[in-house]
Design a protein around this motif. Structure first.
Motif, PDB file in Angstrom:
ATOM      1  N   GLU A  30       0.848  -1.185   0.000  1.00 54.43           N
ATOM      2  CA  GLU A  30       0.000   0.000   0.000  1.00 54.43           C
ATOM      3  C   GLU A  30       0.885   1.236   0.000  1.00 54.43           C
ATOM      4  N   TRP A  31       0.434   2.314  -0.650  1.00 54.64           N
ATOM      5  CA  TRP A  31       1.135   3.593  -0.600  1.00 54.64           C
ATOM      6  C   TRP A  31       0.112   4.713  -0.720  1.00 54.64           C
ATOM      7  N   GLY A  32       0.511   5.901  -0.309  1.00 50.36           N
ATOM      8  CA  GLY A  32      -0.396   7.034  -0.388  1.00 50.36           C
ATOM      9  C   GLY A  32       0.332   8.343  -0.175  1.00 50.36           C
ATOM     10  N   THR A  33      -0.427   9.419  -0.148  1.00 48.92           N
ATOM     11  CA  THR A  33       0.117  10.766   0.003  1.00 48.92           C
ATOM     12  C   THR A  33      -0.617  11.485   1.119  1.00 48.92           C
ATOM     13  N   GLU A  34       0.137  12.183   1.958  1.00 45.56           N
ATOM     14  CA  GLU A  34      -0.447  13.041   2.984  1.00 45.56           C
ATOM     15  C   GLU A  34       0.006  14.464   2.717  1.00 45.56           C
ATOM     16  N   LEU A  35      -0.968  15.362   2.591  1.00 44.59           N
ATOM     17  CA  LEU A  35      -0.652  16.774   2.353  1.00 44.59           C
ATOM     18  C   LEU A  35      -0.482  17.504   3.680  1.00 44.59           C
ATOM     19  N   TYR A  36       0.496  18.403   3.696  1.00 54.00           N
ATOM     20  CA  TYR A  36       0.738  19.290   4.832  1.00 54.00           C
ATOM     21  C   TYR A  36       0.711  20.718   4.302  1.00 54.00           C
ATOM     22  N   ARG A  37       0.645  21.692   5.171  1.00 53.73           N
ATOM     23  CA  ARG A  37       0.602  23.078   4.703  1.00 53.73           C
ATOM     24  C   ARG A  37       1.897  23.475   4.009  1.00 53.73           C
ATOM     25  N   TRP A  38       2.994  22.805   4.306  1.00 52.85           N
ATOM     26  CA  TRP A  38       4.304  23.142   3.735  1.00 52.85           C
ATOM     27  C   TRP A  38       4.725  22.202   2.605  1.00 52.85           C
ATOM     28  N   GLY A  39       3.954  21.140   2.320  1.00 52.57           N
ATOM     29  CA  GLY A  39       4.335  20.189   1.272  1.00 52.57           C
ATOM     30  C   GLY A  39       3.562  18.896   1.394  1.00 52.57           C
ATOM     31  N   LYS A  40       4.260  17.792   1.183  1.00 54.31           N
ATOM     32  CA  LYS A  40       3.587  16.493   1.245  1.00 54.31           C
ATOM     33  C   LYS A  40       4.560  15.402   1.669  1.00 54.31           C
ATOM     34  N   GLN A  41       3.977  14.280   2.058  1.00 49.57           N
ATOM     35  CA  GLN A  41       4.727  13.061   2.322  1.00 49.57           C
ATOM     36  C   GLN A  41       4.107  11.952   1.492  1.00 49.57           C
ATOM     37  N   VAL A  42       4.934  11.217   0.775  1.00 54.79           N
ATOM     38  CA  VAL A  42       4.489  10.009   0.085  1.00 54.79           C
ATOM     39  C   VAL A  42       5.012   8.849   0.916  1.00 54.79           C
ATOM     40  N   TRP A  43       4.111   7.981   1.365  1.00 55.44           N
ATOM     41  CA  TRP A  43       4.482   6.876   2.245  1.00 55.44           C
ATOM     42  C   TRP A  43       4.164   5.548   1.573  1.00 55.44           C
ATOM     43  N   ALA A  44       4.783   4.488   2.085  1.00 51.90           N
ATOM     44  CA  ALA A  44       4.561   3.154   1.526  1.00 51.90           C
ATOM     45  C   ALA A  44       4.790   2.104   2.594  1.00 51.90           C
ATOM     46  N   GLU A  45       4.054   1.014   2.482  1.00 53.28           N
ATOM     47  CA  GLU A  45       4.257  -0.156   3.338  1.00 53.28           C
ATOM     48  C   GLU A  45       4.817  -1.268   2.466  1.00 53.28           C
ATOM     49  N   LEU A  46       6.059  -1.664   2.748  1.00 61.28           N
ATOM     50  CA  LEU A  46       6.718  -2.683   1.919  1.00 61.28           C
ATOM     51  C   LEU A  46       6.030  -4.027   2.033  1.00 61.28           C
ATOM     52  N   LYS A  47       6.074  -4.784   0.931  1.00 58.59           N
ATOM     53  CA  LYS A  47       5.503  -6.126   0.926  1.00 58.59           C
ATOM     54  C   LYS A  47       6.326  -7.043   1.812  1.00 58.59           C
ATOM     55  N   GLU A  48       5.644  -7.936   2.504  1.00 61.33           N
ATOM     56  CA  GLU A  48       6.316  -8.958   3.303  1.00 61.33           C
ATOM     57  C   GLU A  48       6.872 -10.019   2.358  1.00 61.33           C
ATOM     58  N   THR A  49       8.092 -10.445   2.623  1.00 57.50           N
ATOM     59  CA  THR A  49       8.684 -11.507   1.824  1.00 57.50           C
ATOM     60  C   THR A  49       8.950 -12.705   2.704  1.00 57.50           C
ATOM     61  N   GLU A  50       8.837 -13.888   2.117  1.00 58.11           N
ATOM     62  CA  GLU A  50       9.112 -15.099   2.873  1.00 58.11           C
ATOM     63  C   GLU A  50      10.602 -15.346   2.884  1.00 58.11           C
ATOM     64  N   ALA A  51      11.117 -15.772   4.024  1.00 60.13           N
ATOM     65  CA  ALA A  51      12.564 -16.020   4.169  1.00 60.13           C
ATOM     66  C   ALA A  51      12.971 -17.339   3.555  1.00 60.13           C
TER      67      ALA A  51
END
Length: 57
Positions: free
Chosen positions: A36-57
């Motif tokens: 999953e990924w998304g964007t959060e807006l702030y008054r000074w800019g933005k943050q693009v965030w992501a949750e990495l996929k789980e991998t099997e060992a």
């Protein structure tokens, strides 16, 4: 994980690089490698965030 910048422009996932071999694939890579990924807006800019996929060992 996330990255921030001072632009408030929302990034757009592009599936066609429109012939540009060097640009336009960053979010396609993020979309492929994360659950999953998304964007959060702030008054000074933005943050693009992501949750990495789980991998099997």
């Amino acid at each position: 994980m996330g990255v921030v910048d001072r632009s408030r422009t929302i990034p757009i996932l592009r599936t066609d690089s429109k012939g540009d071999r060097l640009r336009g694939r960053g979010l396609l890579l993020v979309d492929t490698l994360t659950d999953e990924w998304g964007t959060e807006l702030y008054r000074w800019g933005k943050q693009v965030w992501a949750e990495l996929k789980e991998t099997e060992a």
